[in-house]
Motif scaffolding. Structure first.
Motif, PDB file in Angstrom:
ATOM      1  N   ARG A  53       3.864  -7.154  -2.708  1.00  0.00           N
ATOM      2  CA  ARG A  53       4.627  -7.770  -1.814  1.00  0.00           C
ATOM      3  C   ARG A  53       4.693  -6.952  -0.540  1.00  0.00           C
ATOM      4  O   ARG A  53       4.732  -5.415  -0.983  1.00  0.00           O
ATOM      5  N   ARG A  54       5.180  -7.465   0.253  1.00  0.00           N
ATOM      6  CA  ARG A  54       5.004  -6.758   1.953  1.00  0.00           C
ATOM      7  C   ARG A  54       6.686  -5.842   1.637  1.00  0.00           C
ATOM      8  O   ARG A  54       7.566  -6.846   1.591  1.00  0.00           O
ATOM      9  N   ASP A  55       5.976  -4.607   1.743  1.00  0.00           N
ATOM     10  CA  ASP A  55       7.305  -4.219   2.145  1.00  0.00           C
ATOM     11  C   ASP A  55       7.721  -3.369   3.538  1.00  0.00           C
ATOM     12  O   ASP A  55       7.052  -1.817   3.582  1.00  0.00           O
ATOM     13  N   GLY A  56       7.809  -3.730   4.489  1.00  0.00           N
ATOM     14  CA  GLY A  56       8.294  -3.234   6.063  1.00  0.00           C
ATOM     15  C   GLY A  56       6.579  -2.626   6.476  1.00  0.00           C
ATOM     16  O   GLY A  56       5.748  -4.562   6.247  1.00  0.00           O
ATOM     17  N   ARG A  57       5.541  -2.106   6.472  1.00  0.00           N
ATOM     18  CA  ARG A  57       4.300  -2.015   7.134  1.00  0.00           C
ATOM     19  C   ARG A  57       3.768  -2.318   6.256  1.00  0.00           C
ATOM     20  O   ARG A  57       1.875  -2.338   6.030  1.00  0.00           O
ATOM     21  N   GLY A  58       3.966  -2.420   4.677  1.00  0.00           N
ATOM     22  CA  GLY A  58       2.984  -1.929   2.975  1.00  0.00           C
ATOM     23  C   GLY A  58       2.880  -2.806   2.109  1.00  0.00           C
ATOM     24  O   GLY A  58       4.304  -3.160   2.719  1.00  0.00           O
ATOM     25  N   LEU A  59       2.339  -2.297   1.375  1.00  0.00           N
ATOM     26  CA  LEU A  59       2.463  -3.141  -0.341  1.00  0.00           C
ATOM     27  C   LEU A  59       3.250  -2.212  -1.302  1.00  0.00           C
ATOM     28  O   LEU A  59       3.417  -1.338  -1.628  1.00  0.00           O
ATOM     29  N   VAL A  60       3.704  -2.759  -1.661  1.00  0.00           N
ATOM     30  CA  VAL A  60       4.325  -2.452  -2.527  1.00  0.00           C
ATOM     31  C   VAL A  60       4.614  -3.349  -4.262  1.00  0.00           C
ATOM     32  O   VAL A  60       4.074  -4.480  -3.937  1.00  0.00           O
ATOM     33  N   PRO A  61       4.269  -2.538  -5.916  1.00  0.00           N
ATOM     34  CA  PRO A  61       3.988  -3.474  -6.922  1.00  0.00           C
ATOM     35  C   PRO A  61       4.903  -4.568  -6.922  1.00  0.00           C
ATOM     36  O   PRO A  61       6.098  -4.104  -6.731  1.00  0.00           O
TER      37      PRO A  61
END
Length: 219
Positions: A53-61
């Motif tokens: 899932r997108r979290d800010g500018r990055g992706l987290v599991p």
């Protein structure tokens, strides 16, 4: 029918999460960012559910992504062990090294360059992680060696290499602490530096507020 996960895609997933950036993973793995994105999409298609899932500018599991990540590390370790056993590593010795993210941009390129010159037949597999995770990975046999920060006098299974001072960083325009709350930028919990900073402020009875917390240096 059970999913048959792609090994390269699993490796891209693990490296991206450990480095805190899939752009960095692309650089380390020698691939383009678009290729990494396609591999992550392929994993989600094979899993038949969202893994990130997108979290800010990055992706987290996601929760499913965290579950797959745990298995991916084991699958990759077994794959590399099997490859070495049958000679696919071309006789090169593999060193599994764990480092905090602090060292990746400034220290690691020069050190690995020197190591490669002195040990041209060796292969270094580098993983990034929090200090306590790196220690657990070494104890579990998933890393050969790790360099990590620990508080002076703490009980660890490792050997003391060096003592480094902690310093406060602030903008040049920031005033000395007064009655106002001090805005802090810290790693999220658990973090040795976060714990030390908060304890120091508490001892000085200085008010503070969390202006920003982040799980990694890239944020």
């Amino acid at each position: 029918m059970s999913a048959n996960f792609d090994m390269d895609a699993l490796r891209a997933m693990v490296v991206g999460v450990e480095l805190g950036s899939f752009a960095r993973a692309a650089t380390q793995l020698g691939r383009s960012q678009s290729a990494i994105s396609m591999q992550l999409k392929k994993l989600e298609e094979q899993a038949r559910r969202p893994l990130f899932r997108r979290d800010g500018r990055g992706l987290v599991p996601t929760e499913a992504g965290e579950a797959l990540l745990s298995y991916a590390r084991q699958i990759i370790a077994l794959n590399d062990e099997a490859a070495a056993a049958v000679g696919n590593s071309a006789g090169a010795a593999t060193v599994r090294l764990g480092l905090p993210q602090d060292f990746f941009e400034d220290v690691m390129p020069e050190v690995l360059g020197l190591f490669s010159q002195q040990r041209p037949n060796s292969h270094v597999e580098v993983r990034a992680g929090r200090n306590y995770v790196l220690e657990e990975e070494v104890q579990a046999g998933r890393l050969d060696v790790a360099l990590a920060f620990f508080k002076a006098g703490s009980s660890t299974s490792g050997a003391h290499v060096a003592t480094l001072p902690l310093v406060w960083l602030a903008a040049e325009t920031m005033r000395r602490p007064g009655p106002a709350e001090i805005p802090l930028v810290l790693f999220d919990h658990p973090c040795l530096f976060r714990q030390t900073a908060l304890q120091t402020l508490d001892r000085q009875r200085l008010r503070r507020r969390m202006a920003l917390t982040t799980p990694s240096l890239p944020g």
